[in-house]
Design an enzyme around this catalytic site. Structure first.
Site, PDB file in Angstrom:
ATOM      1  N   GLY B 148       0.825  -1.196   0.000  1.00  0.00           N
ATOM      2  CA  GLY B 148       0.000   0.000   0.000  1.00  0.00           C
ATOM      3  C   GLY B 148       0.863   1.252   0.000  1.00  0.00           C
ATOM      4  N   CYS B 149       0.228   2.374  -0.304  1.00  0.00           N
ATOM      5  CA  CYS B 149       0.968   3.633  -0.427  1.00  0.00           C
ATOM      6  C   CYS B 149       1.455   4.112   0.936  1.00  0.00           C
ATOM      7  CB  CYS B 149       0.099   4.680  -1.113  1.00  0.00           C
ATOM      8  SG  CYS B 149      -1.580   4.805  -0.459  1.00  0.00           S
ATOM      9  N   TYR B 150       0.551   4.236   1.902  1.00  0.00           N
ATOM     10  CA  TYR B 150       0.989   4.630   3.240  1.00  0.00           C
ATOM     11  C   TYR B 150       2.043   3.650   3.778  1.00  0.00           C
ATOM     12  CZ  TYR B 150      -2.861   8.065   3.879  1.00  0.00           C
ATOM     13  OH  TYR B 150      -3.712   9.138   3.800  1.00  0.00           O
TER      14      TYR B 150
END
Lengths: 346, 346, 346, 346
Positions: B148-150
């Protein structure tokens, strides 16, 4: 491998040249200059470049620079450009000048809109670098006057109509809109975030913008008659992009479909001009970060007027991308080398 | 030349994959799918692609697709991914899944934060694809759970501290901020321009964001102890970018200089992680459009706390760029192929 | 009708004072000053005011100004303020100073974070003007130190927890985010549209922001113990708004519901503080252009930490609106006069 | 105290009406409706209103509503408006309709651009509510067709030229630009933040925008001849504001100074129209949040064309503010009551 200098590398067109040239397989940028930041690594001024282009910014010494590079891009303000370009030319470099200094053939006209020209003799030698119109000359040139951002969008938008004698040359009105990077990187209150953000305005209204003589010169050549246009620039709260909405009156009745056929023929085989099918309209969004010029053509059946809309990224096709395209042509490289990148969305 | 399918090509990570893969010399995208736009050219959905990628969007038929490509990127919502990934795996394709479906090793945990897992047996086989931590495994994998990005921003920001046992694992607070593209392309009032523009807010406050289990799983592996963190995401009115501000308490007294040395050693030779020198701070601006992760490290001398700041482009290093990096590793290609592009500024 | 001067009217807090005071039924602005634009109508500098406030900008002559007004707002940079405030005070004016010069009680502390104080004797007399905490003193004051924007959001966010001794005073971490107008109207490259737009960054990381001593002074008074906090400011690409995300560790187990009850009791009857019900979160959007401070309170059950989020408009409750609120109190007017305006959305 | 209903309160013009009416000393909003959010407090839909306007949203029952209010604002989509307006009128209410349903006098024309009109008999009774042109009629009206946003900017921009017979009626080209709130609050992909942000485009090119018949109707009345114009709307990445750049050819030679004198005379005493002095240009920034229409007039000496630029806030003078102005006139109140607010800057 071409050795390249970017002179005036601390502005927005400078850093955009570096971004594009980094992507170019036949170029090594070996020199970057900036008077105000000389001595600092260019990646200190533009941290986007960190770890990839960390060259120190040098003072602008034309002779010294000429000795170590093959090609020079000058991304300087007008006037500053013509102080150094002659030396680069004399030293036999291929020069692509992104300022206005060599775009206008007539030094009187240049003098009226800008300043007294310092080397009018060079004007004959300079080629106005819009490949879609003047590819052959560019290939032979050693000094390119890289077109302005607004002019690129307007000339590409109107060329087929003028070449085809489709419109009344007196009827042209250009309502143009630019992102804020077109205003440069100078520290002015007018360009502060809070002054520009969430607002929209016109500027230089009433035929006073300095891009006008350049646009009219090129349109007149295309139309084979002297053209005078209405041109109103506006400022859009966004970083990049120019969209020109161009109104004109056709000499006789035409349909959008006929005009699109005309445009498609005119731009047939062009790598960076995309003529949109009927019913589709350009947006600066769809060209952002790329060298494309998207053109949409419509006829307003109620008034009979033709409405052409052209969109470019002012820093790419409107400046640094077109400069690289010109370099490719001048240096005998494939025209699209280093420029085959897609727009960034979103 | 690898033949590649992008499954779920009508979202933001889909179009970003297409932009990056177009730039990749060893890839030909030969299949794009979208249930809602099947039959239309992908360049109709994303006019940025016009003239370059005009493939028709297909329906999602895993067997048929498998027969014509080597590599599959699945850019689908969670749940939709696990309905088709097993087929691609069974057909022997290299699969990079950009959803959350194969990121969490424990199906119970997945079930608690998402849904009942449809093929828990595949979880062992899937490799969490963060090359800086798990390069060797990725090289051998056939199914990558693309992070995921975070999580990417947090894991890269904390890995050296955890591996080095520098901090109290209980002390970690992550205050994260994301651009709006992270919210996807669904038609929701909450993501309308006028709802988001000119405002800033937190969301999923109080430990409820679905990226938490994934972050904690990876941090725990690095720390060799179970980690529970505070994580608060915020929405920034901009298209792209994640910046995570990460607070922690060191086990003993440390200086910023010592920590930066630690980070530089940890990330030595990494092509896409840039550890900033003391006194420099990351900005999402400096990584926009690129695969870089920029990390800055500071010590607050008044409180003794360490403050790490990491910045990525959520669509590149936080999604599609990392996915291409994983593909390169899986397929034995140079890791940076197609990803050597500089950030777009401004 | 109070006659009012706005000293330093060419900045963002100056023009915001003018907007709010125009709306105030008991105020006539009769004097505006600006050194750099003296002689021009203020509506020439801020065309928003055209036809409504066209006063000429005057030079800053404290004695002359004192002779013609009752109340003086000084919206000057620090240091410039303390050069003129003593004269206004000596002339018996009610003074609301929006700079930092009278906020910090201890001249040593002021000297450490700012400069040598020019009139430390006035510090005792100045009241830190946050009405929700110090209403009675403000009513009696003749010199108000109008709080900083970040401090207002943090103090209002934490006051109930500190007064109620709910949290460990050592545990406070403030992650704060501000719109760009907080950086003022100076012509700096860093604040140009293209430098700020579409990016997010932290600044003054590691406990170096000048608002820290002011925050800690006030928090310490509330907590009745010396407080040291972690404070990290960030820059959001928007004009207005501050959102502070505040982490702390409770002394014992608490629920969000209990805390909200505490906050509601603490702010009972306050006209401009809105404590949100459980499950609702503030956004700068919902306070934009208004004097509200919206506060949301959550408990992260996984870590036990309390997360308080407070949102204000930095130019209103964080500066000019609070200044008018203080003026109302000092002058015996209804506290909300001229401030009963709703946020502008969208 | 007037009792007022806002019918259709969950859109952007609805919430703007509530903001303005809250500021109005002679109005109590006692009823708000929304089909989709009925039952919820309006402050739940628009948290800006929390603590100030917490009325529950009701279903739209025209008879019941009529029994409890004096004035009804209908902020509904076209077609939905004409389903309920007749009842309000029959019940003797003062009605200000913000939709297009009663703006066009000729039901055939309405039918061509919109739909079959449901109550064409009411068209004669409805007054097109642009106070600067039709103040006396508005005072006597019981049904106001509140003008569209683009039409307001164009009509006010052209009225003095047409009334004065200064220009060739066939020469008018309007290039108009609007902020995104003009597109409404519907959940559409096209209006998502990431689709609109950082881009600029034209839409409804070629004379197809539904505001055209309304503009031409009013311009024709002013010019006393049938007018057909070119009109191209554009979308600006900002929340609020419309700027129209209006080109026309004068019948004889005129100067900007002469035209400005004409405009000043035409708008003499108008509270909300500001004619700018020569050399000054409008910006949407300078009218944001206010009921002003700023007009700048220039002559392009090179082409002889007149360029008029007019700027409004589309939600205020272009919708809700003008609606309140109309209500004041209809109800015998001072015309500027509740509208004497200054633009919000920055």
């Amino acid at each position: 491998m071409l050795k390249v200098a970017v002179v005036g590398a601390s502005g927005y067109t400078g850093v955009e040249l570096l971004r594009l040239l980094y992507n170019h397989p036949e170029v090594a940028v070996t020199c970057v200059t900036s008077e105000q930041s000389a001595g600092r690594p260019v990646s200190d001024v533009f941290p986007t470049l960190r770890g990839r282009i960390d060259l120190p910014l040098e003072n602008l010494e034309p002779v010294g620079i000429s000795e170590k590079v093959d090609v020079v891009f000058t991304a300087l303000p007008h006037k500053a450009a013509m102080e150094v370009v002659p030396t680069f030319v004399k030293m036999g470099k291929q020069v692509i000048d992104l300022s206005a200094d060599y775009r206008i053939h007539d030094p009187q006209v240049y003098g009226k809109w800008y300043d007294t020209h310092l080397n009018p003799d060079l004007l004959d030698q300079a080629v106005y670098g819009i490949p879609e119109i003047r590819r052959a000359e560019i290939r032979e040139a050693s000094l390119i006057a890289n077109p302005g951002c607004y002019p690129t969008s307007v000339i590409l938008g109107l060329a087929p109509l003028l070449k085809g004698k489709v419109i009344d040359p007196k009827s042209v009105i250009v309502d143009a809109k630019s992102g804020v990077s077109g205003a440069g990187r100078g520290a002015k209150v007018d360009n502060l975030y809070c002054e520009v953000n969430e607002g929209f305005k016109a500027y230089a209204v009433g035929g006073t913008h300095r891009h006008i003589p350049e646009i009219e010169q090129e349109l007149s050549l295309l139309a084979e008659t002297e053209m005078v246009i209405s041109f109103t620039p506006h400022l859009v709260p966004m970083d990049r992009g120019i969209l020109s909405t161009i109104y004109s009156a056709p000499n006789g009745k035409v349909t959008a479909a006929e005009l699109i056929t005309l445009y498609e023929a005119f731009y047939d085989g062009e790598p960076f001009v995309r003529v949109l099918p009927e019913g589709k309209l350009p947006s600066t969004t769809f060209v952002r970060g790329s060298n494309f010029c998207d053109i949409g053509v419509t006829v307003d059946e109620r008034t009979g007027r033709i409405v052409v809309i052209s969109a470019i990224d002012n820093l790419v096709k409107g400046a640094s991308g077109q400069a690289v395209q010109n370099m490719n042509l001048m240096c005998g490289l494939p025209e699209t080398l280093g420029l085959e990148i897609l727009p960034v969305f979103p």
